[in-house]
Write an enzyme that holds these catalytic residues in place. Structure first.
Site, PDB file in Angstrom:
ATOM      1  N   ARG A   1      -2.987  35.730 -11.331  1.00 31.12           N
ATOM      2  CA  ARG A   1      -3.356  35.015 -12.073  1.00 31.12           C
ATOM      3  C   ARG A   1      -1.430  35.245 -13.023  1.00 31.12           C
ATOM      4  O   ARG A   1      -1.195  34.546 -13.664  1.00 31.12           O
ATOM      5  CB  ARG A   1      -3.612  36.063 -13.471  1.00 31.12           C
ATOM      6  CG  ARG A   1      -5.064  35.295 -13.418  1.00 31.12           C
ATOM      7  CD  ARG A   1      -6.052  36.575 -14.795  1.00 31.12           C
ATOM      8  NE  ARG A   1      -7.826  35.521 -13.680  1.00 31.12           N
ATOM      9  CZ  ARG A   1      -8.365  35.624 -14.542  1.00 31.12           C
ATOM     10  NH1 ARG A   1      -8.529  35.964 -16.081  1.00 31.12           N
ATOM     11  NH2 ARG A   1      -9.735  35.790 -14.579  1.00 31.12           N
TER      12      ARG A   1
ATOM     13  N   ASP B   1      -8.442  31.281 -30.822  1.00 33.08           N
ATOM     14  CA  ASP B   1      -8.498  32.018 -29.842  1.00 33.08           C
ATOM     15  C   ASP B   1      -6.822  32.689 -29.788  1.00 33.08           C
ATOM     16  O   ASP B   1      -6.453  32.108 -30.527  1.00 33.08           O
ATOM     17  CB  ASP B   1      -8.563  31.016 -28.703  1.00 33.08           C
ATOM     18  CG  ASP B   1      -8.434  31.698 -27.103  1.00 33.08           C
ATOM     19  OD1 ASP B   1      -9.881  31.769 -27.096  1.00 33.08           O
ATOM     20  OD2 ASP B   1      -7.706  32.129 -27.026  1.00 33.08           O
TER      21      ASP B   1
HETATM   22  C1  LIG Z   1     -14.579  33.904 -21.374  1.00 30.68           C
HETATM   23  S1  LIG Z   1     -13.964  33.023 -22.849  1.00 30.68           S
HETATM   24  C2  LIG Z   1     -15.240  32.474 -23.721  1.00 30.68           C
HETATM   25  C3  LIG Z   1     -15.250  31.331 -24.564  1.00 30.68           C
HETATM   26  C4  LIG Z   1     -16.712  30.658 -25.735  1.00 30.68           C
HETATM   27  N1  LIG Z   1     -16.845  31.384 -25.999  1.00 30.68           N
HETATM   28  C5  LIG Z   1     -17.478  31.169 -24.540  1.00 30.68           C
HETATM   29  O1  LIG Z   1     -18.870  31.757 -24.855  1.00 30.68           O
HETATM   30  O2  LIG Z   1     -18.441  30.403 -23.773  1.00 30.68           O
HETATM   31  C6  LIG Z   1     -12.805  33.828 -23.609  1.00 30.68           C
HETATM   32  C7  LIG Z   1     -11.621  34.171 -24.952  1.00 30.68           C
HETATM   33  O3  LIG Z   1     -11.366  35.208 -25.445  1.00 30.68           O
HETATM   34  C8  LIG Z   1     -10.194  34.915 -25.293  1.00 30.68           C
HETATM   35  N2  LIG Z   1      -9.649  36.311 -26.040  1.00 30.68           N
HETATM   36  C9  LIG Z   1      -9.956  36.908 -25.032  1.00 30.68           C
HETATM   37  N3  LIG Z   1      -8.880  37.808 -25.867  1.00 30.68           N
HETATM   38  C10 LIG Z   1      -9.043  38.225 -27.580  1.00 30.68           C
HETATM   39  C11 LIG Z   1      -8.440  38.278 -28.708  1.00 30.68           C
HETATM   40  N4  LIG Z   1      -7.697  39.842 -28.887  1.00 30.68           N
HETATM   41  N5  LIG Z   1      -8.738  37.392 -29.773  1.00 30.68           N
HETATM   42  C12 LIG Z   1      -9.331  36.608 -29.465  1.00 30.68           C
HETATM   43  N6  LIG Z   1      -9.333  35.899 -28.786  1.00 30.68           N
HETATM   44  C13 LIG Z   1      -8.918  36.323 -27.508  1.00 30.68           C
HETATM   45  C14 LIG Z   1      -9.566  34.847 -24.592  1.00 30.68           C
HETATM   46  O4  LIG Z   1      -8.323  33.711 -24.619  1.00 30.68           O
HETATM   47  C15 LIG Z   1     -11.021  32.758 -23.853  1.00 30.68           C
HETATM   48  O5  LIG Z   1     -10.650  32.035 -24.258  1.00 30.68           O
END
Ligand SMILES: C[S@@+](CC[C@H](N)C(=O)[O-])C[C@H]1O[C@@H](n2cnc3c(N)ncnc32)[C@H](O)[C@@H]1O
Length: 293
Positions: free
Chosen positions: A57, A163
């Site tokens: 990545r 996000d």
């Molecule tokens: C796997 S995606 C899930 C997207 C959606 N909620 C779903 O279930 O389809 C996880 C998301 O969490 C975000 N994320 C990770 N750590 C985070 C944090 N500390 N604060 C806010 N968002 C975060 C990532 O950038 C990513 O876009």
């Protein structure tokens, strides 16, 4: 050939092989530094097994910065030169998502949550929903569709979609997706909520402006302060805290509870659970929770 010449050839071959396999030098020390940084900045826990994932990545960041090894990249991060920390976080997050992922959540929203809210919030005609960790927008747009299909026109329904990753938020705000992303949606939804691109936009589809208007996209790191005005009627935090340790999960869910109405709903990811994390929520369905009074 002498032994020395043979040995020299072997070393050269090994070096070449190493170079072919690995474009950038990546030591244990670099990996430890990056793991700790990710955890401190995002709450995400990176296990030792994820070393290759981290390498792949971040490789595009090293390429973009014209670097040859991770040591230099770690130094840049330490000094946060050119705001690299943001690009680093964007590169490391997992953003997998889809429209109407876990469809039973949206059925519950339309068939159970909305009828309750139409009753409970009749005086204000307001509904507030938060999609925390919204990735490229498929989740909040699915929520918007589900809501717009069943609430009366004169109700004020707003969705806050947040996000940590600024790249995914930009895509989400644009609301333009390859047609494959919506291929599994029923024709009725496609017709009502999407418009197919033509000419140079062939193969793309755009979500309807009515849906985009219901949503506010904003960068928010769940590990930092939350400038979010409650009370929240419905909260989606799916497949986000799965990467955090248990103590961080507890802190986050307790903080969610403080901003949520009594009896409001929390939807979490298919492999997540609040068991032994917090008792502020009661399990009422498959990965669906009700905030206790
Ligand atoms: C796997 S995606 C899930 C997207 C959606 N909620 C779903 O279930 O389809 C996880 C998301 O969490 C975000 N994320 C990770 N750590 C985070 C944090 N500390 N604060 C806010 N968002 C975060 C990532 O950038 C990513 O876009």
């Amino acid at each position: 050939m002498t032994d020395a010449a043979h040995g020299g050839q072997e070393v050269a071959m090994l070096e070449r092989l190493n170079h072919e396999v690995k474009e950038f030098r990546f030591t244990d020390r670099d990996f430890q530094y990056l793991r700790q940084l990710v955890n401190r900045e995002t709450g995400i826990v990176i296990t030792a097994a994820k070393r290759e994932m981290v390498y792949s990545r971040l490789s595009r960041r090293l390429r973009a910065l014209n670097l040859t090894d991770f040591e230099d990249y770690c130094r840049i991060l330490e000094e946060d030169e050119q705001g690299e920390l943001n690009a680093f976080i964007n590169a490391i997050t997992t953003n997998l998502t889809s429209f109407f992922r876990e469809p039973h959540h949206f059925d519950h929203l339309q068939n159970t949550v909305v009828p309750d809210l139409l009753n409970k919030n009749a005086a204000t005609r307001r509904i507030r929903i938060w999609s925390a960790g919204c990735s490229t927008g498929e989740e909040p747009y699915s929520i918007a569709m589900a809501m717009a299909e069943v609430i009366p026109d004169d109700w004020d329904c707003r969705i806050l979609a947040t996000d940590i990753d600024t790249d995914v938020l930009m895509k989400a705000e644009r609301g333009i997706y390859p047609l494959e992303r919506v291929a599994s949606l029923p024709q009725s939804r496609l017709k009502r909520w999407f418009s197919r691109g033509s000419g140079s936009n062939q193969g793309l589809t755009r979500v309807a402006p009515e849906l985009r208007e219901m949503i506010t996209f904003r960068r928010l790191n769940l590990m930092e302060a939350w400038p979010v005005n409650g009370p929240i009627d419905v909260l989606f935090c799916r497949n986000v805290v799965i990467y955090f340790d248990k103590e961080t999960q507890r802190r986050i869910f307790d903080k969610f509870a403080e901003r949520m109405e009594d009896n409001s709903r929390l939807f979490i990811g298919h492999s997540e659970s609040l068991f032994k994390i917090t008792n502020r929520f009661e399990l009422i369905g498959q990965t669906i929770y009700r905030k206790r009074s």
